[in-house]
Scaffold this active site. Structure first.
Site, PDB file in Angstrom:
ATOM      1  N   ASP A 106       2.571   1.275  -5.929  1.00  0.00           N
ATOM      2  CA  ASP A 106       3.136   2.273  -5.023  1.00  0.00           C
ATOM      3  C   ASP A 106       3.872   1.507  -3.916  1.00  0.00           C
ATOM      4  OD1 ASP A 106       3.686   4.446  -3.433  1.00  0.00           O
ATOM      5  OD2 ASP A 106       1.615   5.002  -3.042  1.00  0.00           O
ATOM      6  N   ARG A 168      -9.530  10.528 -14.088  1.00  0.00           N
ATOM      7  CA  ARG A 168      -9.152   9.236 -14.678  1.00  0.00           C
ATOM      8  C   ARG A 168      -9.067   9.310 -16.206  1.00  0.00           C
ATOM      9  NH1 ARG A 168      -9.529   5.143 -10.695  1.00  0.00           N
ATOM     10  NH2 ARG A 168     -11.150   5.434  -9.150  1.00  0.00           N
TER      11      ARG A 168
HETATM   12  P1  IMP Z   1      -0.149   0.227  -3.290  1.00  0.00           P
HETATM   13  O1  IMP Z   1      -0.950  -0.816  -2.579  1.00  0.00           O
HETATM   14  O2  IMP Z   1       0.479   1.200  -2.318  1.00  0.00           O
HETATM   15  O3  IMP Z   1       0.861  -0.334  -4.255  1.00  0.00           O
HETATM   16  O4  IMP Z   1      -1.172   1.143  -4.073  1.00  0.00           O
HETATM   17  C1  IMP Z   1      -1.741   0.724  -5.253  1.00  0.00           C
HETATM   18  C2  IMP Z   1      -3.062   1.410  -5.542  1.00  0.00           C
HETATM   19  O5  IMP Z   1      -3.148   2.714  -4.945  1.00  0.00           O
HETATM   20  C3  IMP Z   1      -3.156   1.641  -7.039  1.00  0.00           C
HETATM   21  O6  IMP Z   1      -3.816   0.562  -7.674  1.00  0.00           O
HETATM   22  C4  IMP Z   1      -3.921   2.937  -7.144  1.00  0.00           C
HETATM   23  O7  IMP Z   1      -5.315   2.686  -7.164  1.00  0.00           O
HETATM   24  C5  IMP Z   1      -3.589   3.675  -5.874  1.00  0.00           C
HETATM   25  N1  IMP Z   1      -2.502   4.655  -6.079  1.00  0.00           N
HETATM   26  C6  IMP Z   1      -1.202   4.540  -5.713  1.00  0.00           C
HETATM   27  N2  IMP Z   1      -0.506   5.629  -6.052  1.00  0.00           N
HETATM   28  C7  IMP Z   1      -1.375   6.464  -6.670  1.00  0.00           C
HETATM   29  C8  IMP Z   1      -1.237   7.769  -7.266  1.00  0.00           C
HETATM   30  O8  IMP Z   1      -0.166   8.407  -7.301  1.00  0.00           O
HETATM   31  N3  IMP Z   1      -2.372   8.295  -7.810  1.00  0.00           N
HETATM   32  C9  IMP Z   1      -3.575   7.649  -7.797  1.00  0.00           C
HETATM   33  N4  IMP Z   1      -3.744   6.422  -7.254  1.00  0.00           N
HETATM   34  C10 IMP Z   1      -2.653   5.844  -6.697  1.00  0.00           C
HETATM   35 MG    MG Z   2      -7.406   4.554  -6.646  1.00  0.00          MG
END
Ligand code: IMP
Ligand code: MG
Length: 183
Positions: A106, A168
């Site tokens: 994300d 999940r």
């Molecule tokens: P980041 O650090 O913002 O890249 O987020 C990564 C982590 O956030 C992922 O490994 C997921 O566990 C969680 N995450 C990010 N987006 C989503 C989503 O749309 N649904 C569920 N979990 C998410």
């Molecule tokens: Mg998560």
């Protein structure tokens, strides 16, 4: 066989069949790239366990597995970039060919933290395989060697991804109905 969408899901973004086709492509590519190397898959718990199970079964090489569990401080639907390690690696990764397996990127903050953490342990190589990534959301530039699907910047569930630890086990990627994610 009839296909029923979970009542909390408003829309299926990527079907189970599309996901399986993409994983077949990714595992074929990984099989070619890692011939005669020493591949260790490192899955990021919990989200990556579903993807990793399917991906690994498509890789026709002797491989080993390790897992890390992290939690990122933040709200239910946004990560803050501050990552806490809940479970570290079981094995040394020095001089090994490490492939980090993630469910979704994300902001990219979780994966960039993990990359720095693993890089410090001097693997021979370190690459990323992420099944989903959100378009335009990355706070840091990402070099994902094995990318799956680019998706819109919306909150998604299924295929390993949760909302409040639920959903999940859905075999597809979906968007929740508003009522299901309002708490
Ligand atoms: P980041 O650090 O913002 O890249 O987020 C990564 C982590 O956030 C992922 O490994 C997921 O566990 C969680 N995450 C990010 N987006 C989503 C989503 O749309 N649904 C569920 N979990 C998410
Ligand atoms: Mg998560």
């Amino acid at each position: 066989m009839s296909f029923e969408v979970h009542p909390d899901v408003a829309e299926v973004l990527i079907s189970a069949d599309e996901i399986q086709d993409k994983i077949n492509e990714l595992s074929k590519q990984i099989t070619e790239d890692y011939r005669s190397r020493d591949l260790l898959l490192v899955g990021v718990l919990k989200g990556a366990f579903v993807f990793m199970a399917d991906l690994a079964r498509g890789i026709k090489l002797p491989i080993e597995f390790d897992f890390m569990a992290v939690s990122s401080y933040g709200s239910a639907t946004k990560s803050s970039g501050v990552v806490r390690i809940l479970k570290d690696l079981d094995y040394e990764i020095t001089d090994r060919d490490v492939l980090l397996v993630e469910d979704i990127i994300d902001s990219g903050l979780t994966i960039s933290y993990l990359l720095r953490y693993l890089e410090a342990r001097r693997p021979r190589s370190l690459e990323i395989c992420s099944l989903f990534w959100k378009k335009g959301e990355q706070a840091v530039p990402m070099d994902v060697k094995y990318p799956g699907f680019e998706i819109p910047p919306v909150f998604v569930v299924g295929y390993g991804l949760d909302y409040d630890e639920k959903y999940r086990n859905l075999p597809y990627l979906g968007v929740l109905k508003h009522e299901a994610s309002a708490s």
